[in-house]
Design a protein around this motif. Structure first.
Motif, PDB file in Angstrom:
ATOM      1  N   THR A  49      -3.364 -24.377  61.167  1.00 49.45           N
ATOM      2  CA  THR A  49      -4.820 -24.466  61.039  1.00 49.45           C
ATOM      3  C   THR A  49      -5.417 -23.069  60.917  1.00 49.45           C
ATOM      4  O   THR A  49      -5.006 -22.143  61.619  1.00 49.45           O
ATOM      5  CB  THR A  49      -5.426 -25.175  62.260  1.00 49.45           C
ATOM      6  N   GLY A  66      -2.270 -27.347  59.139  1.00 52.76           N
ATOM      7  CA  GLY A  66      -2.708 -26.798  57.862  1.00 52.76           C
ATOM      8  C   GLY A  66      -4.157 -27.066  57.502  1.00 52.76           C
ATOM      9  O   GLY A  66      -4.552 -26.827  56.358  1.00 52.76           O
ATOM     10  N   THR A  83      -4.614 -33.164  58.597  1.00 52.11           N
ATOM     11  CA  THR A  83      -3.680 -32.241  57.963  1.00 52.11           C
ATOM     12  C   THR A  83      -4.102 -31.909  56.537  1.00 52.11           C
ATOM     13  O   THR A  83      -4.424 -32.790  55.742  1.00 52.11           O
ATOM     14  CB  THR A  83      -2.279 -32.879  57.954  1.00 52.11           C
ATOM     15  N   ASN A  84      -4.143 -30.608  56.255  1.00 53.09           N
ATOM     16  CA  ASN A  84      -4.460 -30.078  54.922  1.00 53.09           C
ATOM     17  C   ASN A  84      -5.852 -30.443  54.432  1.00 53.09           C
ATOM     18  O   ASN A  84      -6.133 -30.339  53.228  1.00 53.09           O
ATOM     19  CB  ASN A  84      -3.416 -30.519  53.888  1.00 53.09           C
ATOM     20  N   SER A 101      -6.647 -36.645  56.472  1.00 54.87           N
ATOM     21  CA  SER A 101      -5.856 -35.655  55.750  1.00 54.87           C
ATOM     22  C   SER A 101      -6.292 -35.521  54.292  1.00 54.87           C
ATOM     23  O   SER A 101      -6.690 -36.493  53.651  1.00 54.87           O
ATOM     24  CB  SER A 101      -4.379 -36.045  55.788  1.00 54.87           C
ATOM     25  N   HIS A 102      -6.217 -34.285  53.783  1.00 49.69           N
ATOM     26  CA  HIS A 102      -6.432 -33.953  52.373  1.00 49.69           C
ATOM     27  C   HIS A 102      -7.858 -34.201  51.898  1.00 49.69           C
ATOM     28  O   HIS A 102      -8.097 -34.283  50.682  1.00 49.69           O
ATOM     29  CB  HIS A 102      -5.448 -34.715  51.480  1.00 49.69           C
TER      30      HIS A 102
END
Length: 215
Positions: A49, A66, A83-84, A101-102
């Motif tokens: 992160t 991330g 995440t991401n 996420s994403h």
């Protein structure tokens, strides 16, 4: 690998920063420690992160691996960023909201208890960049308790009403009324959320559990 915590970072009691996270990274033009970075108590910042200086995050925050949170983001209590996921500058996120996420957000306002499925993308620029970019439409607004399905795309300046539901893969080009289900490209109204059925039969109607929490 160790975590990297820059000057000017305030971590609340019990907050865990995992190895490989970077907290308080100075944005372009700012010196280390020039902008305060606040993360509330009981949070967990997972490896990979990156949180820039100037972010203000409430209690019990959770980040995925991330995740990137740029400067000038304000995030309430009990939120998560998956995440991401990428939060560019200028977002305002209410208590209890989950960014999966994403996801990608910039200049977006999310109310309380909003749910964004994986890969939701918000745009804030109605055309390629120009010298008067800051005078353009800007980001979307999502009101309390709205849910947006995975891989939906939300166009600039759109307002998504409270307790509404946006179907997965939809492209939202215009405002969505409260308590409404929309889907498709472009997204169109399909029904009211009050008409939805709980398929497994756990509740008399979807979101009945939420009404109990609010009472």
């Amino acid at each position: 690998m160790t975590e990297e915590i820059f000057p000017g970072v305030e971590l609340g009691e019990g907050t865990v920063v995992e190895p490989g996270a970077r907290i308080g990274v100075p944005p372009r033009g700012a010196a280390p420690g020039e902008l305060p970075t606040i993360i509330g108590p009981g949070s967990r910042i997972r490896s990979g992160t990156v949180i820039y200086a100037g972010a203000r995050i409430g209690a019990r925050f959770q980040s995925g691996h991330g995740a990137m949170i740029r400067e000038n983001n304000v995030i309430g209590d009990g939120c998560s960023v998956g995440t991401n996921a990428v939060l560019e500058p200028g977002n305002r996120i209410g208590d209890g909201t989950r960014v999966h996420s994403h996801c990608f957000l910039e200049n977006v306002t999310l109310g309380r208890r909003v749910f964004l499925g994986p890969g939701v993308v918000f745009t804030d620029d109605p055309h390629p960049p120009c010298p008067r970019y800051d005078e353009c439409v800007g980001g979307a607004t999502v009101e309390d308790d709205a849910s947006i399905g995975g891989n939906a795309t939300i166009l600039p300046g759109v307002r998504i009403g409270a307790r509404s539901l946006v179907g997965a893969g939809s492209v939202v080009t215009r405002d969505v009324a409260p308590d409404t289900v929309v889907a498709g490209s472009p997204a169109r109204e399909k029904r009211k959320t009050s008409e939805l059925v709980c398929a497994p039969g756990h509740f008399a109607k979807p979101y009945e559990w939420r009404e109990a929490l609010d009472s």
